[in-house]
Write a protein that holds these residues in place. Structure first.
Motif, short mmCIF file in Angstrom:
data_model
loop_
_atom_site.label_atom_id
_atom_site.label_comp_id
_atom_site.label_asym_id
_atom_site.label_seq_id
_atom_site.Cartn_x
_atom_site.Cartn_y
_atom_site.Cartn_z
N ALA A 98 26.69 46.36 32.00
CA ALA A 98 27.07 45.74 30.14
C ALA A 98 27.82 46.56 29.66
CB ALA A 98 26.54 45.53 29.74
N GLY A 99 29.51 46.24 28.90
CA GLY A 99 29.78 46.86 27.72
C GLY A 99 31.18 47.69 28.68
N SER A 100 30.85 47.30 29.65
CA SER A 100 32.35 48.05 30.80
C SER A 100 34.01 46.86 30.02
CB SER A 100 32.19 48.45 32.45
OG SER A 100 31.23 49.02 32.55
N GLU A 101 34.89 48.51 29.86
CA GLU A 101 35.83 47.56 29.84
C GLU A 101 36.41 46.66 30.78
OE1 GLU A 101 40.48 48.97 28.40
OE2 GLU A 101 39.43 50.25 28.59
N VAL A 102 37.38 45.47 31.40
CA VAL A 102 37.57 44.80 31.88
C VAL A 102 38.89 45.16 32.30
CG1 VAL A 102 37.71 43.07 33.61
CG2 VAL A 102 35.65 43.67 32.00
N THR A 103 39.48 45.72 33.60
CA THR A 103 40.65 46.35 33.85
C THR A 103 41.77 45.49 34.69
OG1 THR A 103 40.44 48.19 35.31
CG2 THR A 103 40.45 48.16 32.44
N PHE A 104 42.00 45.89 35.67
CA PHE A 104 43.28 44.79 36.00
C PHE A 104 42.61 45.53 37.82
CE2 PHE A 104 48.33 45.20 38.51
CZ PHE A 104 47.70 43.38 39.48
N LEU A 105 42.42 47.04 37.91
CA LEU A 105 41.79 47.66 38.23
C LEU A 105 40.02 46.58 38.66
CD1 LEU A 105 41.83 48.73 41.40
CD2 LEU A 105 40.82 51.20 39.72
N THR A 106 39.28 46.11 37.71
CA THR A 106 38.08 45.98 38.08
C THR A 106 38.43 44.26 38.86
OG1 THR A 106 37.66 47.15 35.17
CG2 THR A 106 35.91 45.02 36.98
N LEU A 107 39.45 43.79 38.35
CA LEU A 107 39.45 42.35 38.72
C LEU A 107 39.65 42.44 40.61
CD1 LEU A 107 41.41 40.51 36.03
CD2 LEU A 107 39.06 40.27 37.06
N LYS A 108 40.21 44.03 41.28
CA LYS A 108 40.36 43.80 42.56
C LYS A 108 39.07 44.20 43.46
CE LYS A 108 42.49 45.33 46.29
NZ LYS A 108 43.03 44.56 47.45
N LYS A 109 38.11 45.46 42.37
CA LYS A 109 37.02 45.20 42.92
C LYS A 109 35.35 44.64 43.18
CE LYS A 109 35.88 49.79 41.86
NZ LYS A 109 36.67 51.01 40.82
N GLU A 110 35.53 44.29 41.60
CA GLU A 110 34.31 43.38 41.47
C GLU A 110 34.16 41.91 41.59
OE1 GLU A 110 31.11 45.63 40.89
OE2 GLU A 110 32.45 47.08 40.57
N ILE A 111 32.81 41.20 41.86
CA ILE A 111 32.85 39.61 41.99
C ILE A 111 32.88 39.05 40.28
CG2 ILE A 111 31.93 37.83 42.82
CD1 ILE A 111 33.54 39.65 45.10
N LEU A 112 33.79 37.82 40.22
CA LEU A 112 33.38 37.69 38.64
C LEU A 112 33.47 36.10 38.73
CD1 LEU A 112 36.11 39.06 36.56
CD2 LEU A 112 34.00 39.98 37.32
N CYS A 113 31.60 35.61 39.15
CA CYS A 113 31.71 34.53 38.93
C CYS A 113 31.75 33.65 38.01
CB CYS A 113 29.71 34.31 40.28
SG CYS A 113 29.88 35.14 41.34
N HIS A 114 32.58 32.16 38.62
CA HIS A 114 32.70 31.34 37.38
C HIS A 114 30.93 30.73 36.44
CE1 HIS A 114 33.14 28.12 40.85
NE2 HIS A 114 31.81 28.27 39.48
N GLN A 115 30.36 31.37 37.82
CA GLN A 115 28.98 30.28 37.33
C GLN A 115 28.19 31.51 36.02
OE1 GLN A 115 29.61 31.02 40.57
NE2 GLN A 115 28.99 29.16 41.86
N ALA A 116 28.40 32.44 36.32
CA ALA A 116 28.16 33.75 34.91
C ALA A 116 28.96 33.61 34.24
CB ALA A 116 27.59 35.02 35.89
N THR A 117 30.17 32.85 34.23
CA THR A 117 31.51 33.37 33.02
C THR A 117 31.33 32.19 32.08
OG1 THR A 117 33.14 34.08 34.65
CG2 THR A 117 33.83 33.52 32.73
N PHE A 118 31.72 32.51 30.29
CA PHE A 118 31.89 31.32 29.73
C PHE A 118 33.25 31.64 28.94
CE2 PHE A 118 27.25 32.00 29.81
CZ PHE A 118 26.91 29.80 29.94
N TYR A 119 33.89 30.47 29.01
CA TYR A 119 35.71 30.78 28.70
C TYR A 119 36.22 30.04 27.92
CZ TYR A 119 36.48 32.17 33.78
OH TYR A 119 36.63 32.53 34.96
#
Length: 266
Positions: A129-150
């Motif tokens: 929580a509170g982390s900056e989401v960068t280009f590298l973050t998107l390579k390393k981490e799972i960002l599930c759409h179930q836990a995302t609000f766009y």
């Protein structure tokens, strides 16, 4: 206009569809738009949808061209300021999730929370929580759409790529966060219980192939070359290990100092 649109897609999964719908209609925040897109199921799913018709703003049951085609159909009918996909088999973690999200979302374009394994309850992936989401973050981490609000207007610019089978949601994240520089907020709130038996968890080779294709489509070769040097699936970048080495014993501290020197020389 309602602030949140929740979209559920389903195909021949009537038992789990009921659980998903109940987790949505049972939310304590009631001012939501709810859409269900069924792919022409023949297993009784339509009867389940009809059982909850009074709580569903729009639903349809007809053949589609896959998961992302169904998700785009849902987006075409959505009116909320923010959109979340809670697909058949997945559920909100608790009845108060949307209230918790609403308290925290502020002016973010995208809000990420946590998901857990539906079967075990163990947290799955995620970003601090509170982390900056960068280009590298998107390579390393799972960002599930179930836990995302766009914000819904993101999909006006970047609808799901229906030529992809597994990672069109990841492509949207890269386009919105890296290309558009959308404002992202990461919260320490458990959003969803996630079914880990889905396609993207089991077809790893296709997942990797599609990711490479998307990267090649979105970025020029020079950026890709440096990106691959920074991080690969086989090894963690040494720069992320340096703080840990510094904390350890004498030998590790020597390695730390030598690594810093080598990095300055390269």
């Amino acid at each position: 206009m309602k602030k949140y649109t929740i979209i559920t897609i389903n195909f021949n999964n009537s038992a789990e569809l009921r659980q998903t719908i109940e987790s949505v209609v049972g939310q304590t925040l009631k001012d939501i738009e709810y859409i269900v897109i069924d792919g022409g199921s023949t297993d009784g799913s339509v009867e389940v949808i009809k059982d909850y018709a009074d709580h569903i703003d729009y639903w349809i049951s007809e053949p589609d061209n896959g998961v992302y085609n169904a998700m785009n159909k849902g987006l075409a009918k959505a009116h909320g300021e923010y959109v979340n996909f809670m697909n058949s088999g997945d559920t909100f973690f608790s009845p108060s999730v949307l209230e918790e999200v609403d308290r925290q979302i502020g002016d973010a374009d995208i809000l990420f929370g946590n998901v857990c394994n539906r079967a075990t309850g163990v947290r799955y992936g995620g970003i601090k929580a509170g982390s900056e989401v960068t280009f590298l973050t998107l390579k390393k981490e799972i960002l599930c759409h179930q836990a995302t609000f766009y914000r819904r207007d993101i999909f006006n610019r970047h609808p799901y790529d229906e030529s992809l089978r597994l990672i069109a949601d990841w492509k949207v994240n890269v386009q919105a966060i890296v290309t558009d520089n959308c404002k992202v907020k990461v919260v320490d709130t458990m959003i969803a219980r996630y079914d880990l038996t889905g396609m993207s968890s089991t077809q790893r080779q296709l997942h990797a192939e599609e990711r490479q294709r998307v990267m090649s489509e979105l970025f020029p070769p020079r950026i890709l070359k440096d990106y691959d040097r920074l991080y690969t699936d086989e090894e963690m970048p040494i720069v992320t290990l340096l703080p840990e080495l510094k904390k350890r014993g004498r030998v590790q501290k020597i390695v730390y100092e030598l690594t810093r020197l080598l990095l300055k020389l390269t």
